[in-house]
Design an enzyme around this catalytic site. Sequence first.
Site, PDB file in Angstrom:
ATOM      1  N   LYS A 119      -7.953   1.534 -13.636  1.00 42.50           N
ATOM      2  CA  LYS A 119      -8.143   0.173 -14.130  1.00 42.50           C
ATOM      3  C   LYS A 119      -9.382   0.101 -15.029  1.00 42.50           C
ATOM      4  O   LYS A 119     -10.454   0.589 -14.668  1.00 42.50           O
ATOM      5  CB  LYS A 119      -8.293  -0.789 -12.945  1.00 42.50           C
ATOM      6  CG  LYS A 119      -8.179  -2.251 -13.326  1.00 42.50           C
ATOM      7  CD  LYS A 119      -8.017  -3.103 -12.084  1.00 42.50           C
ATOM      8  CE  LYS A 119      -7.760  -4.550 -12.456  1.00 42.50           C
ATOM      9  NZ  LYS A 119      -7.495  -5.388 -11.279  1.00 42.50           N
ATOM     10  N   GLU A 125      -1.502 -10.040   3.405  1.00 41.77           N
ATOM     11  CA  GLU A 125      -2.002 -11.305   3.960  1.00 41.77           C
ATOM     12  C   GLU A 125      -1.512 -11.562   5.378  1.00 41.77           C
ATOM     13  O   GLU A 125      -2.245 -12.123   6.208  1.00 41.77           O
ATOM     14  CB  GLU A 125      -1.595 -12.462   3.045  1.00 41.77           C
ATOM     15  CG  GLU A 125      -2.370 -12.544   1.732  1.00 41.77           C
ATOM     16  CD  GLU A 125      -1.890 -11.564   0.685  1.00 41.77           C
ATOM     17  OE1 GLU A 125      -2.550 -11.448  -0.366  1.00 41.77           O
ATOM     18  OE2 GLU A 125      -0.842 -10.903   0.911  1.00 41.77           O
ATOM     19  N   ARG A 164       2.170 -16.304   1.966  1.00 45.25           N
ATOM     20  CA  ARG A 164       2.823 -15.100   2.479  1.00 45.25           C
ATOM     21  C   ARG A 164       2.625 -14.958   3.986  1.00 45.25           C
ATOM     22  O   ARG A 164       3.417 -14.278   4.653  1.00 45.25           O
ATOM     23  CB  ARG A 164       2.247 -13.865   1.783  1.00 45.25           C
ATOM     24  CG  ARG A 164       2.407 -13.869   0.271  1.00 45.25           C
ATOM     25  CD  ARG A 164       1.607 -12.729  -0.347  1.00 45.25           C
ATOM     26  NE  ARG A 164       1.740 -12.705  -1.795  1.00 45.25           N
ATOM     27  CZ  ARG A 164       1.000 -11.944  -2.599  1.00 45.25           C
ATOM     28  NH1 ARG A 164       0.083 -11.140  -2.070  1.00 45.25           N
ATOM     29  NH2 ARG A 164       1.170 -11.969  -3.909  1.00 45.25           N
TER      30      ARG A 164
END
Length: 403
Positions: free
Chosen positions: A42, A128, A156
Amino acid sequence: FEELGIQYVGPIDGHDVSQVQNAVTWAASADGPVIIHAVTRKGMGYVPAEDRPDTFHGISPFSVETGKVNGSGSGALSYTETFGRALVAEARADERIVAITAAMPAGTGLTYFAEEFPDRFYDVGIAEQHAVGLAAGLAHGGQVPVVALYSTFLQRAYDQVIMDAALQDLHVVFCIDRAGLVGEDGPTHHGVFDLTYLRAVPNLMIMAPADEAELVNMLHTAVHAEGPVAIRYPRGTGRGVALPAEPEVLEAGRAEVRRDGTDVAILAVGRMVEVAEEAAVLLAADGVDAGVVNMRWIKPMDLEAVSKVSACPLVVTVEENTGVGGFGAGVLEALADLGADTPVLRLAVPDCFVTHGHTDRLLDEVGLTPEGVRAAILGRMLDIRAAEETRSHDRAPGRRRDR
């Protein structure tokens, strides 16, 4: 993958254009499904992004030379930073407090906590459901878990919120960032459903701060409460108010009157309190005396405050949440239970998926600005006046014979 009948290519260097082109060309000519496994880094090619990938995941205008984000000039702390600093202060005073997030330590403001209390910080990755389940287990063991997630991502873990935390009445604190419209992140990230899906959960208390100082007090209240508690707050900077040196515990289900008024009562939550106050000023110029109540608590709701405003000719609710089942719906339920027939105007996010765009522009489009609130209230007052005149005309002597 091959056991499933899927052809696999890789791993390849995702930054090598030739390798990627060759892999895609081969995959396009192959029969059946193909997975290309490309390894990338990234921020590759820009050192500040490589060093701070979390910051550059979603970046506002910045200096290319230094990689530093340009200041907004307001000097106000963001709600996220306010929460992060306040949680560290709470954790210093109570060693039972632990923090949990799902791959978003920087985005939720938990970087400060992770640096000072690494043994009390849990990043569970993009999971989550596990974050909330873990929090329930820790709470059962006597700790005070603070789960920091974006509003849209908490969806979620709805089953775990109900079954693992609320059903057992465990002391889990949910700090819900990015509640409301979040701007350019778009319809997948707008946090406009949390008040609706959380209001239905038994045992769960819900708060929304009107400013960053109130967020500090609400966090202090939540960690000293019993049972599950949720605090929802928006993306972006606060109002620039001074933070409390010593946080206070807020009385559960107690609203705050910000402005008295006899013509209209505006009940607002979260950053819509500021919008309501500015709308009241605009209405005063129109000769309308509007009161403003910072409700603070969505659940339990201040029924005494609702009862008092039911005497007004018009009650208005303002929230940065869908109008379906949200805060305004809760006020309607309370008025119905009280037997009041007061006219109610609910101002909220419409029943649609709001597109991406600058937050200020989106708020204007859905009517959640001071000018939009003012216009909606004046329009409803005209409708009420017209209806009253019609009823008065129908009750006039001889009216029935004339028909």
